[in-house]
Design an enzyme around this catalytic site. Structure first.
Site, mmCIF file in Angstrom:
data_model
loop_
_atom_site.group_PDB
_atom_site.id
_atom_site.type_symbol
_atom_site.label_atom_id
_atom_site.label_comp_id
_atom_site.label_asym_id
_atom_site.label_seq_id
_atom_site.Cartn_x
_atom_site.Cartn_y
_atom_site.Cartn_z
ATOM 1 N N ARG A 81 5.369 -12.953 5.802
ATOM 2 C CA ARG A 81 3.353 -12.577 6.210
ATOM 3 C C ARG A 81 2.645 -13.883 5.496
ATOM 4 N NH1 ARG A 81 4.315 -6.436 8.018
ATOM 5 N NH2 ARG A 81 2.342 -7.021 7.218
ATOM 6 N N ARG A 135 8.927 -9.853 -0.215
ATOM 7 C CA ARG A 135 9.523 -8.970 1.692
ATOM 8 C C ARG A 135 9.096 -10.273 2.328
ATOM 9 N NH1 ARG A 135 6.170 -4.416 4.824
ATOM 10 N NH2 ARG A 135 4.849 -5.486 4.692
ATOM 11 N N ARG A 168 -3.719 5.416 10.688
ATOM 12 C CA ARG A 168 -4.098 4.430 9.942
ATOM 13 C C ARG A 168 -5.519 5.397 9.263
ATOM 14 N NH1 ARG A 168 -0.071 0.397 9.784
ATOM 15 N NH2 ARG A 168 0.093 -0.540 7.879
ATOM 16 N N ARG A 190 -5.162 -4.186 1.024
ATOM 17 C CA ARG A 190 -3.973 -3.567 1.991
ATOM 18 C C ARG A 190 -4.479 -2.122 0.714
ATOM 19 N NH1 ARG A 190 0.222 -7.034 3.651
ATOM 20 N NH2 ARG A 190 1.000 -5.236 4.748
ATOM 21 N N LYS A 250 8.430 1.738 5.496
ATOM 22 C CA LYS A 250 8.375 2.498 6.923
ATOM 23 C C LYS A 250 9.098 1.928 7.744
ATOM 24 C CE LYS A 250 4.018 2.883 7.084
ATOM 25 N NZ LYS A 250 3.642 2.062 6.017
HETATM 26 P P1 ADP Z 1 3.116 -2.925 6.557
HETATM 27 O O1 ADP Z 1 4.037 -1.682 6.805
HETATM 28 O O2 ADP Z 1 2.871 -3.575 5.222
HETATM 29 O O3 ADP Z 1 1.124 -2.297 5.450
HETATM 30 P P2 ADP Z 1 2.136 -2.854 9.467
HETATM 31 O O4 ADP Z 1 2.750 -4.170 10.005
HETATM 32 O O5 ADP Z 1 2.015 -1.950 9.543
HETATM 33 O O6 ADP Z 1 2.248 -3.661 7.592
HETATM 34 O O7 ADP Z 1 0.749 -3.834 9.713
HETATM 35 C C1 ADP Z 1 -0.033 -4.724 8.990
HETATM 36 C C2 ADP Z 1 -1.558 -4.714 9.535
HETATM 37 O O8 ADP Z 1 -2.437 -4.446 10.817
HETATM 38 C C3 ADP Z 1 -2.440 -3.901 9.143
HETATM 39 O O9 ADP Z 1 -2.852 -4.383 7.676
HETATM 40 C C4 ADP Z 1 -3.980 -3.977 10.061
HETATM 41 O O10 ADP Z 1 -4.457 -5.166 9.662
HETATM 42 C C5 ADP Z 1 -2.984 -3.956 11.259
HETATM 43 N N1 ADP Z 1 -3.124 -3.066 11.469
HETATM 44 C C6 ADP Z 1 -1.765 -2.428 11.990
HETATM 45 N N2 ADP Z 1 -1.330 -0.857 12.309
HETATM 46 C C7 ADP Z 1 -3.384 -0.500 12.281
HETATM 47 C C8 ADP Z 1 -3.954 0.328 12.632
HETATM 48 N N3 ADP Z 1 -2.978 1.798 13.162
HETATM 49 N N4 ADP Z 1 -5.125 0.440 13.048
HETATM 50 C C9 ADP Z 1 -6.008 -0.274 12.210
HETATM 51 N N5 ADP Z 1 -4.822 -1.513 11.741
HETATM 52 C C10 ADP Z 1 -3.751 -1.304 11.756
HETATM 53 P P1 ADP Z 2 6.713 -0.917 4.966
HETATM 54 O O1 ADP Z 2 6.552 -1.322 6.669
HETATM 55 O O2 ADP Z 2 6.399 0.747 5.174
HETATM 56 O O3 ADP Z 2 5.180 -1.925 4.747
HETATM 57 P P2 ADP Z 2 9.008 -2.177 5.131
HETATM 58 O O4 ADP Z 2 9.725 -1.122 5.552
HETATM 59 O O5 ADP Z 2 8.813 -3.552 5.361
HETATM 60 O O6 ADP Z 2 7.856 -1.208 4.384
HETATM 61 O O7 ADP Z 2 9.417 -2.452 3.437
HETATM 62 C C1 ADP Z 2 8.642 -3.302 2.501
HETATM 63 C C2 ADP Z 2 9.884 -4.084 1.457
HETATM 64 O O8 ADP Z 2 9.997 -3.109 0.522
HETATM 65 C C3 ADP Z 2 10.567 -4.501 2.410
HETATM 66 O O9 ADP Z 2 10.469 -6.648 1.376
HETATM 67 C C4 ADP Z 2 11.961 -4.085 1.925
HETATM 68 O O10 ADP Z 2 12.977 -4.959 2.115
HETATM 69 C C5 ADP Z 2 12.064 -3.523 0.888
HETATM 70 N N1 ADP Z 2 12.133 -1.969 0.922
HETATM 71 C C6 ADP Z 2 12.126 -0.664 1.949
HETATM 72 N N2 ADP Z 2 12.355 0.110 1.368
HETATM 73 C C7 ADP Z 2 13.272 -0.384 0.256
HETATM 74 C C8 ADP Z 2 13.594 0.604 -0.655
HETATM 75 N N3 ADP Z 2 13.950 1.913 -0.628
HETATM 76 N N4 ADP Z 2 14.212 0.194 -2.125
HETATM 77 C C9 ADP Z 2 14.055 -1.244 -2.179
HETATM 78 N N5 ADP Z 2 13.395 -1.890 -1.251
HETATM 79 C C10 ADP Z 2 13.252 -1.382 -0.348
#
Ligand code: ADP
Ligand code: ADP
Ligand code: ZN
Length: 221
Positions: free
Chosen positions: A165, A132, A93, A176, A18
């Site tokens: 992270r 990541r 979420r 998660r 995302k």
């Molecule tokens: P990822 O893309 O890896 O799932 P995010 O950066 O979006 O992680 O979110 C990291 C953390 O921030 C989540 O695991 C949660 O603890 C918190 N968080 C983010 N967005 C929300 C949301 N919409 N509602 C509740 N907690 C959130």
């Molecule tokens: P999210 O925001 O949904 O948690 P990220 O965009 O941070 O996800 O991507 C999660 C991890 O996967 C990062 O290390 C990113 O570089 C990698 N990644 C994202 N898209 C792809 C893909 N299409 N193929 C392989 N790795 C990817």
């Protein structure tokens, strides 16, 4: 001229890509990328009251409570830069958050253009998440194997250091994923029921996923 979709919600499990895709979508459509995770992390590093409240939840892989999150997003959506649309990444979420967003939009006579789900099966997730690396300054996301920065440890976009992270370790990632399945997956049916869901195969290469997204965004609205 063709109307461009401008209010987008990105769905998909943690690690779906995302954040990665959001950067490109935000550039292509000139809309702000609003990542609730990035906003929380910024507050944590600045030790604001919001950051202090959110930190324990985030470090344990739990969701920050709805009320806190909803108020934070509602406030963000009233900023001037949201006038021509926005891309929400990581919000909603929970069903309560999705309902609050619908209510907020309805109150302003607005609506979403699409809820775009990046589909990635769970067996891809662990490797993506543990590999990541992120830039806390600009939110850019890298991967040690799939998307390394040009210079080791340095963000391509802003030159700051990139880090792993604390919540991207195996145990917290599993938690998660569990939270995602219980609390966020129901949003797929929520948006399907409103005829707003679109989906893209997130297992392909990063640029191919982006092409798929552009096709969808060109056809909705
Ligand atoms: P990822 O893309 O890896 O799932 P995010 O950066 O979006 O992680 O979110 C990291 C953390 O921030 C989540 O695991 C949660 O603890 C918190 N968080 C983010 N967005 C929300 C949301 N919409 N509602 C509740 N907690 C959130
Ligand atoms: P999210 O925001 O949904 O948690 P990220 O965009 O941070 O996800 O991507 C999660 C991890 O996967 C990062 O290390 C990113 O570089 C990698 N990644 C994202 N898209 C792809 C893909 N299409 N193929 C392989 N790795 C990817
Ligand atoms: Zn950066």
């Amino acid at each position: 001229m063709e109307m461009m979709p401008v209010k987008i919600v990105l769905l998909g499990p943690p690690g779906a890509g995302k954040g990665t895709q959001a950067k490109s979508i935000s550039n292509r459509y000139s809309i702000p990328h609003i990542s609730t995770g990035d906003i929380f992390r910024k507050n944590i590093s600045e030790e604001t009251p919001l950051g202090i409240e959110a930190k324990t939840y985030i470090d344990n892989g739990q969701l920050v409570p709805d009320e806190v999150t909803i108020n934070m997003v509602k406030d963000r959506l009233t900023w001037e830069d949201c006038k021509n649309g926005y891309l929400l990444d990581g919000f909603p979420r929970t069903v309560a958050q999705a309902e609050a967003l619908q209510e907020f939009l309805a109150g302003r006579n607005e609506s979403l253009d699409t809820a775009l789900c990046i589909e990635v099966p769970s067996d891809f997730i662990l490797e993506r998440m543990t590999g990541r690396r992120v830039c806390l300054s600009c939110g850019a996301s890298y991967h040690v194997k799939f998307n390394p920065p040009a210079v080791d440890g340095v963000c391509d976009l802003c030159g700051d250091n990139i880090i792993q992270r604390k919540d991207d370790v195996e145990e917290t990632v599993k938690e998660r994923l569990d939270v995602y399945e219980r609390q966020t997956q129901p949003l797929i049916d929520f948006y399907k029921g409103k005829n707003l869901l679109s989906t893209v195969d997130g297992t392909k290469a990063i640029n191919e996923v982006f092409e798929g997204i552009c096709e969808i965004l060109g056809s909705v609205n």
